[in-house]
Write an enzyme that holds these catalytic residues in place. Structure first.
Site, PDB file in Angstrom:
ATOM      1  N   GLY A 127      31.071  -6.195  77.977  1.00 12.71           N
ATOM      2  CA  GLY A 127      32.073  -7.114  77.616  1.00 12.71           C
ATOM      3  C   GLY A 127      32.421  -7.539  76.210  1.00 12.71           C
TER       4      GLY A 127
ATOM      5  CG  PHE B  61      28.436 -12.251  73.995  1.00 12.01           C
ATOM      6  CD1 PHE B  61      28.701 -13.442  73.221  1.00 12.01           C
ATOM      7  CD2 PHE B  61      26.976 -12.018  74.282  1.00 12.01           C
ATOM      8  CE1 PHE B  61      27.641 -14.024  72.848  1.00 12.01           C
ATOM      9  CE2 PHE B  61      26.092 -12.624  73.669  1.00 12.01           C
ATOM     10  CZ  PHE B  61      26.375 -13.717  72.821  1.00 12.01           C
ATOM     11  N   GLY B  62      29.016  -8.419  74.444  1.00 12.11           N
ATOM     12  CA  GLY B  62      28.085  -7.235  74.361  1.00 12.11           C
ATOM     13  C   GLY B  62      27.751  -6.576  75.631  1.00 12.11           C
TER      14      GLY B  62
ATOM     15  CB  VAL C 130      25.542  -6.984  81.129  1.00  8.23           C
ATOM     16  CG1 VAL C 130      24.802  -7.716  82.076  1.00  8.23           C
ATOM     17  CG2 VAL C 130      26.712  -7.907  80.474  1.00  8.23           C
TER      18      VAL C 130
ATOM     19  CE  LYS D 262      27.735 -12.625  78.437  1.00 11.09           C
ATOM     20  NZ  LYS D 262      29.122 -13.313  78.926  1.00 11.09           N
TER      21      LYS D 262
ATOM     22  CG  ASP E  70      38.845 -12.693  79.705  1.00 16.53           C
ATOM     23  OD1 ASP E  70      39.744 -11.800  80.027  1.00 16.53           O
ATOM     24  OD2 ASP E  70      37.793 -11.919  79.266  1.00 16.53           O
TER      25      ASP E  70
END
Length: 424
Positions: free
Chosen positions: A25, A27-28, A30, A43, A137
């Site tokens: 994602g 953010f980074g 998972v 995550k 989102d």
């Protein structure tokens, strides 16, 4: 909310082994890990991510105050050694996106399962909106499925508290995912709950079509799913865009109102779109049409058992496997081949019995490949009596569907219709 030590999460993920990656994602990555004998999703912020401490804290603060069966639960977090990690409940079946398209699909979702997911997602988003929160989102990769295929909304990193009671919008920089962004929000930077409604409309199209919101491998006019889908809807070509893997199972009685919901969610102006609460009610109505179709199918199957038993000299239900092979293939035709008018959701449809299309006139006799040899002379009256008993006592524990689906006066009409079908 639990605070985890970094070394515990390292051990839980085998030191963040790439083989443990189950998703990516903004953010980074998972990872799936195991803590105290239970699986969790973790995550971890990547160094390349544009999101950081602000989004990390926002998600913790937001989710700590929310509790709903259709939102992924945040179990805890880790904030040490420059590591930012969020720990969630693990969703066994992955994202909705992974089930709709792409290589290595874990399983094919049938039409009813897709409607289940849509209703569950709408419930989660409606709950957020009642808490004055805009997700910002909404997309198929942010809808996760548990082991029973129940849908839960996730990824609240860029979610935004909604407008105050005396306001209609929030002014903010445009954030979201290309292909799902509300065009009005992009132009004006005015974020409203209707921006989520637009994005969810794109998800509904993905569910119907089995393709991504943006697909650059397609002809130019088909690259953007929302634009192409709206054009097909305007041209009355809804059936042509249904996912080929389920197209044979999607009936007009649920397809047309589903298309109306999509069209309304994708209106250019937010004021013309329904609220998420209205979208949820419309989807529950479409879902009820599928439930009624399935209930009627099972009722016809029970009728077939009765017929076969009587024709073979049996009177009780102790021989459930004596249904003719000819009948097995025609059950769906008898119960589900309905072309009744659909509700116009824009007009505030009700659930009046007269609109459900359970009537003897909706079946085409050429579709019923039922051998007349199954019906022996003198069986018709017995069939009428047994049908009436079946519909009076029928109950569907899965959907709470009971004999109330067959309105007063319709039982006799339906049994007469059944008799004619089987005599043919």
């Amino acid at each position: 909310m639990r605070s985890f030590r970094f070394h515990l999460l390292q051990q839980a993920t085998n030191y963040f082994d790439e083989a443990r990656v189950v998703g990516h994602g903004g953010f980074g990555k998972v990872y799936v890990g195991e803590l105290e004998g239970k699986k969790f999703a973790m995550k971890r912020r990547s160094l390349e991510s544009s999101q950081g401490q602000k989004e990390f804290q926002a998600e913790i603060e937001l989710l700590s105050g929310l509790n709903h069966r259709n939102l992924v639960s945040l179990i805890g977090f880790c904030d040490e050694e420059n590591e930012l990690i969020l720990v969630y409940e693990y969703m066994e079946k992955g994202s909705l996106m992974s089930h709709l398209y792409g290589s290595g699909k874990p399983s094919l979702l049938n039409w009813k399962q897709r409607l289940d997911v849509c209703v569950g997602t709408a419930k989660g988003l409606h709950y957020l909106h009642t808490k004055a929160i805009i997700h910002r989102d909404v997309k198929s990769s942010n809808i996760l499925l548990d082991e029973k295929l129940h849908a839960k909304v996730t990824d609240f990193g860029i979610s935004k508290p909604g407008p105050e009671l005396d306001q209609t919008h929030v002014i903010t920089e445009v954030k979201g995912s290309f292909g799902y962004l509300d065009p009005e929000y992009c132009k004006t930077m005015l974020l409203t709950q209707k921006s989520d409604v637009y994005s969810f409309g794109v998800v509904l199209l993905e569910v119907l079509c089995g393709r991504p919101a943006i697909d650059r491998t397609l002809p130019l006019e088909e690259v953007n799913l929302a634009d192409w889908g709206k054009e097909m809807l305007r041209n009355g070509q809804l059936e042509q865009i249904v996912d080929q893997e389920i197209s044979g199972t999607v009936k007009q009685r649920s397809l047309m109102p589903f298309g109306q919901i999509v069209a309304r969610c994708l209106e250019d102006k937010g004021a013309d779109r329904p609220s998420m609460g209205d979208v949820l009610r419309y989807l529950e109505y479409v879902h009820s049409l599928e439930a009624k179709k399935n209930a009627l199918t099972r009722s016809v199957a029970m009728i077939c058992v009765k017929i076969s038993n009587v024709a073979d000299g049996f009177s009780g239900p102790s021989t459930p496997h004596r249904v003719s092979p000819v009948l097995d293939d025609s059950i769906i035709s008898v119960a589900g081949n309905s072309d009744e008018p659909v509700h116009d959701i824009s007009a505030g449809s009700s659930d009046d019995e007269t609109d459900h299309g359970i009537s003897p006139g909706n079946s085409d006799e050429h579709d019923h490949n039922v051998s007349s040899q199954l019906i022996k002379p003198g069986i018709s009256k017995a069939l009428l009596r047994s049908n009436a008993k079946i519909f009076e006592r029928y109950e569907d524990p899965d959907h709470g569907v009971s004999s109330e689906l067959i309105g007063p006066g319709k039982r006799k009409a339906l049994t007469r219709s059944d008799a004619k079908i089987f005599e043919r």
